[in-house]
Write a protein that holds these residues in place. Structure first.
Motif, PDB file in Angstrom:
ATOM      1  N   ASP A  12       0.827  -1.206   0.000  1.00  0.00           N
ATOM      2  CA  ASP A  12       0.000   0.000   0.000  1.00  0.00           C
ATOM      3  C   ASP A  12       0.866   1.263   0.000  1.00  0.00           C
ATOM      4  O   ASP A  12       0.623   2.206   0.751  1.00  0.00           O
ATOM      5  CB  ASP A  12      -0.952   0.003   1.201  1.00  0.00           C
ATOM      6  CG  ASP A  12      -2.022   1.099   1.091  1.00  0.00           C
ATOM      7  OD1 ASP A  12      -2.357   1.471  -0.058  1.00  0.00           O
ATOM      8  OD2 ASP A  12      -2.496   1.574   2.137  1.00  0.00           O
ATOM      9  N   ILE A  13       1.897   1.221  -0.840  1.00  0.00           N
ATOM     10  CA  ILE A  13       2.753   2.394  -1.049  1.00  0.00           C
ATOM     11  C   ILE A  13       2.540   2.858  -2.487  1.00  0.00           C
ATOM     12  O   ILE A  13       2.753   2.082  -3.417  1.00  0.00           O
ATOM     13  CB  ILE A  13       4.243   2.055  -0.837  1.00  0.00           C
ATOM     14  CG1 ILE A  13       4.492   1.518   0.575  1.00  0.00           C
ATOM     15  CG2 ILE A  13       5.110   3.285  -1.082  1.00  0.00           C
ATOM     16  CD1 ILE A  13       5.930   1.084   0.818  1.00  0.00           C
ATOM     17  N   THR A  17       5.514   7.284  -4.760  1.00  0.00           N
ATOM     18  CA  THR A  17       6.304   7.310  -3.525  1.00  0.00           C
ATOM     19  C   THR A  17       7.470   6.354  -3.608  1.00  0.00           C
ATOM     20  O   THR A  17       8.599   6.677  -3.205  1.00  0.00           O
ATOM     21  CB  THR A  17       5.416   6.957  -2.320  1.00  0.00           C
ATOM     22  OG1 THR A  17       4.344   7.901  -2.228  1.00  0.00           O
ATOM     23  CG2 THR A  17       6.215   6.979  -1.023  1.00  0.00           C
ATOM     24  N   LYS A  52       8.137   1.869   5.562  1.00  0.00           N
ATOM     25  CA  LYS A  52       6.752   2.364   5.627  1.00  0.00           C
ATOM     26  C   LYS A  52       6.281   2.432   7.083  1.00  0.00           C
ATOM     27  O   LYS A  52       5.626   3.398   7.494  1.00  0.00           O
ATOM     28  CB  LYS A  52       5.829   1.444   4.829  1.00  0.00           C
ATOM     29  CG  LYS A  52       4.351   1.828   4.900  1.00  0.00           C
ATOM     30  CD  LYS A  52       3.499   0.929   4.034  1.00  0.00           C
ATOM     31  CE  LYS A  52       2.012   1.139   4.303  1.00  0.00           C
ATOM     32  NZ  LYS A  52       1.583   2.520   4.044  1.00  0.00           N
ATOM     33  N   GLU A  53       6.653   1.424   7.859  1.00  0.00           N
ATOM     34  CA  GLU A  53       6.264   1.409   9.264  1.00  0.00           C
ATOM     35  C   GLU A  53       6.894   2.590  10.016  1.00  0.00           C
ATOM     36  O   GLU A  53       6.241   3.235  10.847  1.00  0.00           O
ATOM     37  CB  GLU A  53       6.683   0.095   9.916  1.00  0.00           C
ATOM     38  CG  GLU A  53       6.284   0.005  11.389  1.00  0.00           C
ATOM     39  CD  GLU A  53       6.611  -1.347  11.991  1.00  0.00           C
ATOM     40  OE1 GLU A  53       6.656  -1.436  13.229  1.00  0.00           O
ATOM     41  OE2 GLU A  53       6.810  -2.308  11.228  1.00  0.00           O
ATOM     42  N   THR A  55       7.850   5.500   8.780  1.00  0.00           N
ATOM     43  CA  THR A  55       7.297   6.793   8.351  1.00  0.00           C
ATOM     44  C   THR A  55       5.829   6.953   8.745  1.00  0.00           C
ATOM     45  O   THR A  55       5.405   8.041   9.147  1.00  0.00           O
ATOM     46  CB  THR A  55       7.436   6.962   6.826  1.00  0.00           C
ATOM     47  OG1 THR A  55       6.829   5.847   6.154  1.00  0.00           O
ATOM     48  CG2 THR A  55       8.911   7.020   6.425  1.00  0.00           C
ATOM     49  N   ASP A  56       5.052   5.864   8.658  1.00  0.00           N
ATOM     50  CA  ASP A  56       3.618   5.951   8.949  1.00  0.00           C
ATOM     51  C   ASP A  56       3.324   5.928  10.447  1.00  0.00           C
ATOM     52  O   ASP A  56       2.547   6.742  10.953  1.00  0.00           O
ATOM     53  CB  ASP A  56       2.869   4.802   8.274  1.00  0.00           C
ATOM     54  CG  ASP A  56       2.752   4.987   6.774  1.00  0.00           C
ATOM     55  OD1 ASP A  56       3.237   6.017   6.271  1.00  0.00           O
ATOM     56  OD2 ASP A  56       2.188   4.102   6.096  1.00  0.00           O
ATOM     57  N   LYS A  57       3.933   4.981  11.168  1.00  0.00           N
ATOM     58  CA  LYS A  57       3.576   4.765  12.571  1.00  0.00           C
ATOM     59  C   LYS A  57       4.475   5.515  13.542  1.00  0.00           C
ATOM     60  O   LYS A  57       4.048   5.913  14.619  1.00  0.00           O
ATOM     61  CB  LYS A  57       3.609   3.267  12.887  1.00  0.00           C
ATOM     62  CG  LYS A  57       2.587   2.457  12.080  1.00  0.00           C
ATOM     63  CD  LYS A  57       2.631   0.984  12.476  1.00  0.00           C
ATOM     64  CE  LYS A  57       1.611   0.183  11.672  1.00  0.00           C
ATOM     65  NZ  LYS A  57       1.641  -1.259  12.030  1.00  0.00           N
ATOM     66  N   GLY A  59       6.369   8.252  12.590  1.00  0.00           N
ATOM     67  CA  GLY A  59       6.477   9.650  12.221  1.00  0.00           C
ATOM     68  C   GLY A  59       7.873  10.099  11.855  1.00  0.00           C
ATOM     69  O   GLY A  59       8.201  11.286  11.909  1.00  0.00           O
TER      70      GLY A  59
END
Length: 309
Positions: A12-13, A17, A52-53, A55-57, A59
């Protein structure tokens, strides 16, 4: 191996990106097909999932996350080497010896497996410059000393050159940089130096049109007419007998394309008789100095269709 579409669906990227992470931060370096399509291995998938983890979770910015990932992978590599009972230099020396022995004995599958393992263990930069290039040097020395036959030297050089050539299609290309046409002139059959310099340019985002060894002049001229955005031509010569012809060719190229940057290098241009050249740049510096030249000189070169006539 997974296509970029599959990776987008799995993680889901967004594809935009993914490309930005690769081009700007070298987050991962996927392989590429001959058509230029990205192919991601399982390690790439795990690295992207971790990024992804973060950057998403967590921050964390992607640039910081990439630095963290590379630091973690280097630490993991050091620990594995330590557990294997040796420091990185000893392990690389052992791998060089094993690859050289496999090639000398014409054990292609074993050599390929060792090279694959080396890239997974050390990464591109270390494997190329600290393992494969020294193996190539050793191959040349063995031929000169008579401990390797001409056939063995050709086989060993071809095997490593083929592996290195694959990377000409792997690294991202930056559209704002000019293309480079790279070749050895007619009569020059040694292309390792040219290939390494072309890989260096490609690693820096330059699209290299690689023609290789023994390239007829008419083919070069035809390519210059048909291709847009070529800002530089790069030639490599090891045979001193070809210097005069190369200088004549440089003169013709300079007359036809006065704004084109002409780059020459190779063993023949390291001698005193070739100090005076018609080339814009005479590259005789060791590879560790190439980056400084690139940052200072190459980034200011303009593509052919942007040059004043």
């Amino acid at each position: 191996m997974y296509s970029i579409k599959q990776v987008v669906e799995m993680l889901d990227i967004p594809s935009v990106t993914l490309r930005a992470w690769e081009n700007r931060y070298q987050a991962v370096v996927p392989e590429r097909t001959e058509s230029g399509y990205r192919l991601y291995n399982q390690e790439n998938i795990e690295d992207l999932r971790w990024l992804k983890e973060q950057t998403d979770k967590q921050g964390i910015s992607i640039s910081h996350a990439v630095r963290m990932l590379k630091k973690h992978k280097q630490k993991d590599l050091d620990e594995r080497l330590s557990a294997a009972g040796g420091d990185p230099k000893d392990a690389m020396d052992k791998m060089k010896q094993q690859i050289y022995a496999a090639l000398l004995e014409i054990q292609g599958e074993r050599a390929d497996a060792l090279i694959d393992f080396g890239f997974s263990l050390y990464g591109y930069e270390a494997m190329v410059h600290q393992v494969l290039v020294p193996v190539l040097v050793k191959v040349g020395e063995a031929w000169e000393q008579g401990t390797a036959t001409v056939a063995q030297e050709h086989y060993m050089t071809h095997m490593i050159s083929s592996r290195l050539s694959q990377f000409l299609h792997v690294f991202p290309v930056y559209a704002h940089l000019p293309k480079v046409l790279a070749f050895c002139p007619a009569g020059e059959h040694h292309q390792i130096g040219l290939l390494l310099f072309s890989l260096f340019l490609r690693r820096n985002g330059v699209e290299v049109i690689y023609l290789g060894a023994n390239t007829p002049e008419e083919g070069v001229m035809d390519m210059l007419v048909k291709q847009d955005r070529i800002g530089a031509v790069c030639l490599s010569v090891t045979n001193e007998d070809l210097v005069d012809y190369t200088e004549d060719l440089l003169g013709r190229l300079g007359s036809l394309y006065p704004e084109m940057q002409l780059i020459v290098g190779g063993r023949a241009y390291e001698s005193s008789r070739s100090q005076d050249t018609r080339a814009t740049y005479r590259m005789t510096e060791p590879p560790e100095q190439w980056q400084a030249w690139f940052d200072q000189e190459f980034t200011g070169i303009r593509p052919k269709n942007e040059q004043a006539h």
